[in-house]
Design an enzyme around this catalytic site. Structure first.
Site, PDB file in Angstrom:
ATOM      1  N   THR A  34       0.821  -1.213   0.000  1.00  0.00           N
ATOM      2  CA  THR A  34       0.000   0.000   0.000  1.00  0.00           C
ATOM      3  C   THR A  34       0.851   1.257   0.000  1.00  0.00           C
ATOM      4  OG1 THR A  34      -1.767  -1.147   1.105  1.00  0.00           O
ATOM      5  CG2 THR A  34      -1.796   1.209   1.315  1.00  0.00           C
ATOM      6  N   TYR A  47      -8.326   0.790  -3.784  1.00  0.00           N
ATOM      7  CA  TYR A  47      -7.023   1.124  -4.353  1.00  0.00           C
ATOM      8  C   TYR A  47      -6.320  -0.141  -4.796  1.00  0.00           C
ATOM      9  CZ  TYR A  47      -4.789  -0.697  -0.213  1.00  0.00           C
ATOM     10  OH  TYR A  47      -4.360  -1.533   0.767  1.00  0.00           O
ATOM     11  N   THR A 113       1.550  -4.551   4.151  1.00  0.00           N
ATOM     12  CA  THR A 113       1.416  -4.921   5.565  1.00  0.00           C
ATOM     13  C   THR A 113       0.791  -6.308   5.772  1.00  0.00           C
ATOM     14  OG1 THR A 113      -0.698  -3.763   5.669  1.00  0.00           O
ATOM     15  CG2 THR A 113       1.251  -2.528   6.347  1.00  0.00           C
ATOM     16  N   ASP A 114       0.096  -6.821   4.745  1.00  0.00           N
ATOM     17  CA  ASP A 114      -0.612  -8.096   4.931  1.00  0.00           C
ATOM     18  C   ASP A 114       0.303  -9.230   5.404  1.00  0.00           C
ATOM     19  OD1 ASP A 114      -2.860  -6.790   4.059  1.00  0.00           O
ATOM     20  OD2 ASP A 114      -3.077  -7.890   2.183  1.00  0.00           O
ATOM     21  N   LYS A 186      -0.059  -8.312  12.614  1.00  0.00           N
ATOM     22  CA  LYS A 186      -1.037  -7.350  12.101  1.00  0.00           C
ATOM     23  C   LYS A 186      -2.363  -7.674  12.768  1.00  0.00           C
ATOM     24  CE  LYS A 186      -2.976  -5.285   7.937  1.00  0.00           C
ATOM     25  NZ  LYS A 186      -3.075  -5.223   6.465  1.00  0.00           N
ATOM     26  N   GLU A 307      -3.253 -30.873  25.712  1.00  0.00           N
ATOM     27  CA  GLU A 307      -4.352 -31.821  25.467  1.00  0.00           C
ATOM     28  C   GLU A 307      -3.965 -32.853  24.413  1.00  0.00           C
ATOM     29  OE1 GLU A 307      -8.670 -30.651  25.346  1.00  0.00           O
ATOM     30  OE2 GLU A 307      -7.773 -28.664  25.601  1.00  0.00           O
TER      31      GLU A 307
END
Ligand code: GLU
Length: 350
Positions: A34, A47, A113-114, A186, A307
């Protein structure tokens, strides 16, 4: 002779002054995201990521030239949802080259950023230098009202020139904060304040062009990491299977049939399987496909032998790593060994 001596003295003094005043050499590697995105209008949230090139990014923050001797290169120009192993290998090799062969003092990587947290962790395990490596991105495209990219890039360069960031491993710089590669996540889909450091919090912040560190990472990284991708052209294949109520075993089966080398479970709670998925996992592990249990919970460790009896089934517990980072470590671990106990040790150390 006397004259020659004085010329030499003046020349040496000049050289010393020039080198004392020389700014740190920082290389910016642009990969898209971005920060390089363009929206249809400055007020629109629609965008496309990875549109503008590195020069446009640099032109938006001429102030970075006061901090460092800056140069840049474009490695790829993609939205980070398209990040892949091939780009990671290329990026890691390039960072090592810049820091260890080409004399750069630090590297800043602009990135979407993903998947920034995954790239940061991959580099944290494969860069062989203690010089600063800082990832920066933005949540708003380059032409948005109040775009956050220029400030994030400025702060990232400030961090890259700071001796405080040396030996800290790979860091992400977003929203005035510094986050370490292992813990950064994130947490929000659209807010500028999206990155968090989990229970351990941020590692530092950048204020008025100065990086301040609050703590240092405790796990092995960069120069102390055993992982070396310099001669690798590809990475072992590792997939992630998401856990949920009444989960289908089909995704896990698909990875097994496609002969993946490892599978990470984004399990429920403390890394628990739905029973049908568990059956497939047990068989997969017997066939030599390493199963790592992580959790879909945003916080808390996935504990060993809780577990699920990991000792009995030879599963590995991801401990503090979320599924996407457990995948990164498992891929690198599988370049070294197929022994589940050795792999568990890597999860304890890195
Ligand atoms: N999908 C984009 C990316 O990761 C948007 C996220 C961002 O960069 O902020 O590149």
């Amino acid at each position: 002779m006397k004259q020659l001596k004085s010329i030499l003295l003046v020349a040496t003094a000049l050289l010393v002054t020039v080198s004392l005043n020389a700014k740190p050499k920082i290389r910016i590697i642009a990969t898209g995201g971005t920060i390089a995105g363009v929206s249809t209008t400055s007020a629109s949230s629609a965008y496309t990521a990875g549109q503008v090139g590195i020069q446009t990014l640099l032109d938006a923050v001429p102030q970075i030239l006061n901090l460092a001797d800056i140069s840049g290169e474009q490695l790829v120009n993609i939205g980070s949802q398209d990040m892949n192993d091939e780009v990671w290998l290329k990026l890691s090799k390039r960072v090592n080259e810049l820091l260890n062969k080409e004399g750069y003092d630090g590297v800043v990587i602009t990135h979407g950023t993903d998947t920034m947290e995954e790239t940061a962790y991959f580099l944290n395990l494969t860069v062989k230098s203690d010089k600063p490596v800082i990832l920066a991105g933005s949540m708003r495209p380059s032409n948005a009202i109040s775009a956050d990219g220029p400030a994030n890039l400025y702060n990232a360069v400030a961090a890259a020139v700071s001796p405080n960031c040396k030996g800290m491993g790979v860091l992400c710089c977003m929203n005035n904060q510094l986050l370490d590669a292992k813990t950064v996540i994130k947490t929000h889909t659209i807010d500028c304040d999206t990155f968090e450091g989990g229970p351990s919090g941020i590692i530092g912040y950048v204020y008025n062009g100065e990086a301040h560190l609050l703590q240092s990472p405790i796990n092995r990284h960069t120069k102390n990491s055993v992982f070396d991708v310099s001669k690798l052209e590809e990475l072992p294949k590792v997939g992630i299977v998401y856990g949920y109520a009444n989960a289908s075993p089909l995704p896990m089966k698909a990875f097994v049939d496609a002969k993946f080398d490892g599978i990470v479970l984004a399990g429920v709670g403390d890394g628990n399987f739905y029973k049908d998925v568990f059956e497939v996992a047990v068989e997969a592990q017997k066939e030599g496909i390493q199963i790592v249990r992580s959790s879909r919970c945003p916080t808390g460790p996935t504990c060993l032998n809780s577990e699920v009896d990991d000792e009995k089934y030879h599963f590995v517990a991801a401990l503090d790593l979320n599924p996407q980072k457990a995948r990164v470590l498992l891929m690198l671990a599988l370049t070294k060994t197929r022994d589940w106990q050795e792999i568990q040790k890597f999860f304890m150390e890195y």
